[in-house]
Design a protein around this motif. Sequence first.
Motif, PDB file in Angstrom:
ATOM      1  N   LEU A  64       0.873  -1.116   0.202  1.00 55.88           N
ATOM      2  CA  LEU A  64       0.110   0.182   0.087  1.00 55.88           C
ATOM      3  C   LEU A  64       0.876   1.327  -0.076  1.00 55.88           C
ATOM      4  O   LEU A  64       1.889   1.325   0.784  1.00 55.88           O
ATOM      5  CB  LEU A  64      -1.110   0.166   1.205  1.00 55.88           C
ATOM      6  CG  LEU A  64      -1.815   1.285   1.456  1.00 55.88           C
ATOM      7  CD1 LEU A  64      -2.753   1.463   0.299  1.00 55.88           C
ATOM      8  CD2 LEU A  64      -2.355   1.275   2.837  1.00 55.88           C
ATOM      9  N   LEU A  65       0.759   2.220  -1.002  1.00 48.90           N
ATOM     10  CA  LEU A  65       1.256   3.446  -1.087  1.00 48.90           C
ATOM     11  C   LEU A  65       0.669   4.465  -0.343  1.00 48.90           C
ATOM     12  O   LEU A  65      -0.402   4.900  -0.718  1.00 48.90           O
ATOM     13  CB  LEU A  65       1.791   3.807  -2.479  1.00 48.90           C
ATOM     14  CG  LEU A  65       2.375   2.774  -3.362  1.00 48.90           C
ATOM     15  CD1 LEU A  65       2.675   3.402  -4.716  1.00 48.90           C
ATOM     16  CD2 LEU A  65       3.918   2.499  -2.890  1.00 48.90           C
ATOM     17  N   VAL A  66       1.513   5.139   0.427  1.00 54.72           N
ATOM     18  CA  VAL A  66       0.921   6.379   1.222  1.00 54.72           C
ATOM     19  C   VAL A  66       1.934   7.625   1.043  1.00 54.72           C
ATOM     20  O   VAL A  66       2.877   7.519   1.603  1.00 54.72           O
ATOM     21  CB  VAL A  66       0.767   6.105   2.706  1.00 54.72           C
ATOM     22  CG1 VAL A  66       0.044   7.257   3.165  1.00 54.72           C
ATOM     23  CG2 VAL A  66      -0.123   4.700   2.714  1.00 54.72           C
ATOM     24  N   ASP A  67       1.409   8.317   0.288  1.00 54.05           N
ATOM     25  CA  ASP A  67       2.317   9.691   0.083  1.00 54.05           C
ATOM     26  C   ASP A  67       1.026  10.790  -0.589  1.00 54.05           C
ATOM     27  O   ASP A  67       0.204  10.417  -1.279  1.00 54.05           O
ATOM     28  CB  ASP A  67       3.290   9.565  -0.881  1.00 54.05           C
ATOM     29  CG  ASP A  67       4.628  10.583  -0.623  1.00 54.05           C
ATOM     30  OD1 ASP A  67       5.642  10.382  -0.468  1.00 54.05           O
ATOM     31  OD2 ASP A  67       3.978  11.893  -0.745  1.00 54.05           O
ATOM     32  N   PRO A 104       0.991  12.913  -5.568  1.00 50.73           N
ATOM     33  CA  PRO A 104       0.506  11.797  -6.586  1.00 50.73           C
ATOM     34  C   PRO A 104       1.674  11.294  -7.572  1.00 50.73           C
ATOM     35  O   PRO A 104       1.751  10.096  -7.767  1.00 50.73           O
ATOM     36  CB  PRO A 104      -0.553  12.392  -7.335  1.00 50.73           C
ATOM     37  CG  PRO A 104      -1.071  13.723  -6.358  1.00 50.73           C
ATOM     38  CD  PRO A 104       0.181  13.955  -5.541  1.00 50.73           C
ATOM     39  N   ARG A 127       3.691   8.795  -5.912  1.00 50.34           N
ATOM     40  CA  ARG A 127       3.016   7.564  -5.852  1.00 50.34           C
ATOM     41  C   ARG A 127       3.246   6.855  -7.056  1.00 50.34           C
ATOM     42  O   ARG A 127       3.589   5.668  -7.465  1.00 50.34           O
ATOM     43  CB  ARG A 127       1.665   7.717  -5.442  1.00 50.34           C
ATOM     44  CG  ARG A 127       1.452   8.162  -4.047  1.00 50.34           C
ATOM     45  CD  ARG A 127       0.059   7.827  -3.347  1.00 50.34           C
ATOM     46  NE  ARG A 127      -0.913   8.308  -4.485  1.00 50.34           N
ATOM     47  CZ  ARG A 127      -1.632   9.548  -4.323  1.00 50.34           C
ATOM     48  NH1 ARG A 127      -1.198  10.462  -3.251  1.00 50.34           N
ATOM     49  NH2 ARG A 127      -2.778   9.650  -4.865  1.00 50.34           N
ATOM     50  N   THR A 128       3.263   7.754  -8.408  1.00 46.82           N
ATOM     51  CA  THR A 128       3.276   7.179  -9.605  1.00 46.82           C
ATOM     52  C   THR A 128       4.616   6.570  -9.976  1.00 46.82           C
ATOM     53  O   THR A 128       4.730   5.343 -10.397  1.00 46.82           O
ATOM     54  CB  THR A 128       2.937   8.272 -10.754  1.00 46.82           C
ATOM     55  OG1 THR A 128       1.694   8.647 -10.443  1.00 46.82           O
ATOM     56  CG2 THR A 128       3.118   7.586 -12.127  1.00 46.82           C
ATOM     57  N   ARG A 163       5.035   3.236  -8.023  1.00 47.69           N
ATOM     58  CA  ARG A 163       4.129   2.396  -8.785  1.00 47.69           C
ATOM     59  C   ARG A 163       4.743   1.766  -9.823  1.00 47.69           C
ATOM     60  O   ARG A 163       4.720   0.616 -10.030  1.00 47.69           O
ATOM     61  CB  ARG A 163       2.714   2.855  -9.169  1.00 47.69           C
ATOM     62  CG  ARG A 163       1.982   1.612  -9.399  1.00 47.69           C
ATOM     63  CD  ARG A 163       0.407   2.098  -9.092  1.00 47.69           C
ATOM     64  NE  ARG A 163       0.053   3.377  -8.871  1.00 47.69           N
ATOM     65  CZ  ARG A 163      -0.123   4.341  -9.772  1.00 47.69           C
ATOM     66  NH1 ARG A 163       0.010   3.881 -11.167  1.00 47.69           N
ATOM     67  NH2 ARG A 163      -0.481   5.853  -9.674  1.00 47.69           N
ATOM     68  N   VAL A 171       1.356  -3.292  -5.979  1.00 50.78           N
ATOM     69  CA  VAL A 171       0.541  -2.123  -5.615  1.00 50.78           C
ATOM     70  C   VAL A 171      -1.087  -2.540  -5.406  1.00 50.78           C
ATOM     71  O   VAL A 171      -1.599  -2.535  -6.321  1.00 50.78           O
ATOM     72  CB  VAL A 171       0.929  -0.933  -6.107  1.00 50.78           C
ATOM     73  CG1 VAL A 171       0.053   0.087  -5.533  1.00 50.78           C
ATOM     74  CG2 VAL A 171       2.412  -0.630  -6.023  1.00 50.78           C
ATOM     75  N   GLU A 185      -3.675   2.925  -3.077  1.00 47.05           N
ATOM     76  CA  GLU A 185      -2.820   4.135  -2.702  1.00 47.05           C
ATOM     77  C   GLU A 185      -3.572   5.018  -1.621  1.00 47.05           C
ATOM     78  O   GLU A 185      -4.842   5.132  -1.793  1.00 47.05           O
ATOM     79  CB  GLU A 185      -2.486   5.033  -3.811  1.00 47.05           C
ATOM     80  CG  GLU A 185      -1.716   4.044  -4.773  1.00 47.05           C
ATOM     81  CD  GLU A 185      -1.200   4.856  -6.229  1.00 47.05           C
ATOM     82  OE1 GLU A 185      -1.581   5.951  -6.017  1.00 47.05           O
ATOM     83  OE2 GLU A 185      -0.997   4.575  -7.077  1.00 47.05           O
ATOM     84  N   ALA A 229      -5.022   6.385   4.807  1.00 42.97           N
ATOM     85  CA  ALA A 229      -4.142   5.170   4.984  1.00 42.97           C
ATOM     86  C   ALA A 229      -4.492   4.346   5.935  1.00 42.97           C
ATOM     87  O   ALA A 229      -4.257   3.074   5.625  1.00 42.97           O
ATOM     88  CB  ALA A 229      -2.749   5.829   5.200  1.00 42.97           C
TER      89      ALA A 229
END
Lengths: 218, 218
Positions: free
Chosen positions: B6-9, B12, B15-16, B19, B30, B33, B40
């Motif tokens: 799981l991406l948490v930032d 965006p 995050r890309t 990913r 992934v 997000e 989150a």
Amino acid sequence: MTTRVLLVDDQPLLRTGFRMILSAEPDLAVVGEAGDGASAVELARRLKPDVVLMDIRMPGMDGIQATRALAGPGVEEPIKVLMLTTFGLDEYVVESLRAGASGFLLKDAPAEDLVEAIRIVAAGEALLAPSVTRRLLDRVASRLPRATDDTIPALAELTDREMEVLKLLARGLSNAEIAEKLVVSETTVKTHVSRVLAKLDIRDRVQAVILAYETGLV
Amino acid sequence: MTTRVLLVDDQPLLRTGFRMILSAEPDLAVVGEAGDGASAVELARRLKPDVVLMDIRMPGMDGIQATRALAGPGVEEPIKVLMLTTFGLDEYVVESLRAGASGFLLKDAPAEDLVEAIRIVAAGEALLAPSVTRRLLDRVASRLPRATDDTIPALAELTDREMEVLKLLARGLSNAEIAEKLVVSETTVKTHVSRVLAKLDIRDRVQAVILAYETGLV
DNA sequence: TGTCGCCTCCACTCTTTGGTCGAGCCGTCC
DNA sequence: GGACGGCTCGACCAAAGAGTGGAGGCGACA
């Protein structure tokens, strides 16, 4: 500007292995070897290597004492020390770090991790083996340990008989009691115990018991 | 068995980037997000990812609070969290680890380090960026304790000092080492050990270690 | 067949551990 | 004040543990 490395381990075979691994790296050079803590300290002070690769368990002065002498608090020209051992036994880790070590790796680490670790330590940074890091964090966070299915490679090195002795030892039996239970002489048991301690890179049966519990052997 | 991340930032774009890096790894996937701490936590509880890649600085609930909610002390089903930030600011590091994070990486880490870190954390181990490790070691040198006790009646008979000795003993320290740590003579330690063994009705320190583990003292 | 690893055992060290007796110091409680 | 418990230390002793350098028997494997 090659990084100059001093190898310290009481097993010549292991030193040879390390030397071969490091010789493949153009930026790393082994400038000396030592088989015990005292000569390690002497050599390090003379050669002034960039990094000392230090085993913990050695006859005479052990790796932690040697580290304290080379990198401990109060040392004027501290030399960077990377500890290497078979297990990340808590007490060893804490003592090593307190002694001034810049890193802590397990002997089963892949070669590329080892050379990378040397470069990191030489650069003035620090590095711990993941399993060591985890235990350290467990302390800091005082969090409950997760169920981990760690496999300890060194345990696999034990012969059947040695494992048998270790299990009995971990139940609190004396050498004499183990001998009686296995129907062998006490001398034999002592031989097995000695070999177990050497293989697991620990000092005495007390630490063997701890290891047995920590690894889930008991 | 792919590792679910799981991406948490809050950015965006970042995050890309993550990913894309992770999509190149066949064993990593992934699964979601989030752009702030609150979502989150919500997402993590729903998706139950293997690892959460968590930024620290975020609007609203920050990464440390979110980590505390997901992996902090007292959480029943802790989720592994790998912290990611631009700087290895000391307060952030300590707070993150205390919050239960399993690792701490800097955002300028090379991609391969990142994916390797995810695998390590997923495996239940932990990992810190070398520069972070360095600073952590600098302060670790001065702390120890934890563990609460008395549920076993015989243990309650021990005096404070005896209990202290028992705990050190159960960590594998020799009498001499205990003496050094407590700043008393080895004779004193031996006296304490003897009394502990007598009170607990056991034979030697090995059995004391076993008892300590069996009763949950360690 | 020869070599090797494992198991067995002995003799000899040296260190560590555990036990005992005695002792002094410092608090608290009566 | 005196008694008591806890903590400290020393000396001494016996036992256990650990390290070393041997040795022989045995089965596996090339």
